[in-house]
Design a protein around this motif. Sequence first.
Motif, PDB file in Angstrom:
ATOM      1  N   THR A 400      -7.734  38.666   8.223  1.00  0.00           N
ATOM      2  CA  THR A 400      -7.523  40.310   7.747  1.00  0.00           C
ATOM      3  C   THR A 400      -6.225  40.454   7.318  1.00  0.00           C
ATOM      4  OG1 THR A 400      -6.822  40.644  10.130  1.00  0.00           O
ATOM      5  CG2 THR A 400      -8.993  40.776   9.600  1.00  0.00           C
ATOM      6  N   ASN A 428      -6.808  49.488   4.342  1.00  0.00           N
ATOM      7  CA  ASN A 428      -7.092  48.347   5.212  1.00  0.00           C
ATOM      8  C   ASN A 428      -7.524  48.562   6.582  1.00  0.00           C
ATOM      9  OD1 ASN A 428      -7.169  45.062   5.083  1.00  0.00           O
ATOM     10  ND2 ASN A 428      -5.907  45.150   6.645  1.00  0.00           N
ATOM     11  N   LEU A 447     -14.169  43.583   5.347  1.00  0.00           N
ATOM     12  CA  LEU A 447     -12.954  44.408   4.767  1.00  0.00           C
ATOM     13  C   LEU A 447     -12.906  44.366   3.317  1.00  0.00           C
ATOM     14  CD1 LEU A 447     -10.115  42.928   7.260  1.00  0.00           C
ATOM     15  CD2 LEU A 447     -11.513  45.278   7.537  1.00  0.00           C
TER      16      LEU A 447
END
Length: 461
Positions: A400, A428, A447
């Motif tokens: 991430t 994000n 994502l």
Amino acid sequence: MISRGEFYDTREMRAVELNSAALGFGEELMMENAGSWVARLAYPEGNSFLVLAGKGGKGGDGLVAARHLALMGRKVKVLLAHKRCELKEITLKQLKRAEDTGVEVIEEPEEADVIIDALLGTGARGAPRGRVRELIEWANGTESFKVSVDVPSGADPDGGCELCFEADLVVTVHKPKPVLKDMMDKVVVVEIGIPRKADTHAGPGDALLARRRGRKGQNGRVGVVGGSELYQGAPYLAGLAAFRSGADLVFVYSPVRMDFPELIWRDRRDLKEKLASDKVDVLLVGPGLGRDLETLRAALEYAEESKAKVVLDADALKLLPKVGAYFSGRAVLTPHLGEARALLGREVGDDLESRVRAAEEIAKTYGACVILKGKVDVVHCGDKGVLNETGNEWMTVGGTGDVLAGVTAAYLGRDEPWWAAKAAAYLNGRAGEACYEEEGHASPDCLIRAVPRLAKAVGAK
């Protein structure tokens, strides 16, 4: 200290207004508060008032002031610079309210003790024209006490003026604008109901107003430098995030080749020459890099020589103290708490106050913007800082951070670091929230797919 700065330019102020709206504080509430402040501050200056009203939000502020002054017993007239059919809907609503309160609308300018300038708002550009210009020139020739709402009409809020309303008093909302720096003795700053969180936290306004340019080649040629035998996928996650967040071209310089049609692979040998040949203008260094100090040196040498913008993440942050680079405002660093400790060479507490101080210190030490990742992200650039609360505990999974770095690089390709960092951190985190809601997790792949969709949802492109 969390602050967006002492003076707010047009874009910063608009972002805060949009953040306010998302928090439930809309334009009509702020207009009512602004206008009532103008009335209270102008009230002692005379018995007769003329409000020069434009067609937009500033005109609405002036019409609210007219209504309040009439209710306070003053003689008030309004002169519209535009036809009624041209008025913004909310401004027309305020005009009707003012008329219902007994305010008279006139066709030609008349002398008054006080003239209130509510003609041109912060969205106007260039010298005043037509009827507006005529009214400014007329008002400037009178002996009336002159009051401007927010900034004098004709002034560029971000600085400069060819023909401006010559105000004796400027009632500016929330924060002073750059054009007022040399006349602060005439300025009163008033609060209009903007919640503190709209200032202190990144929000949809910060993402909405991050720029995208219309021509091919203007939105960044991103070079991702990273990857190793131990961490093959990290630079590709970052590269895909950059590409799908709007970078025009994305190159990956890695010893490990992985085939993605969106990305252009390069071996890392002769790195500087390849970066120059590919005309990379945004360098993202670090994802999966390992302890390859020479590669970091070569990348930073290229950035210094070419004046490319830089995002540093992951392993590059651990190596950076050995290089001792200073970026003069051209870089964004994206450390987590452990990497922040490495950058500063000292312990950093996990409480928010300690993390804010650490972000400020890193930004000052390295001449860069900082996104200090955590449960609450800290974004700091120069004398400006915001917090970001978007995201969730599922974003602790591997990859991430690579996605955040890639999104940051994409936005940095088309905007200044402060705006790129705010937009990337907010989007994000929102992507992490959306992925959990939709799929029960926040994997890097999710994502990457979610960020552009959410950017579109808030209007960013």
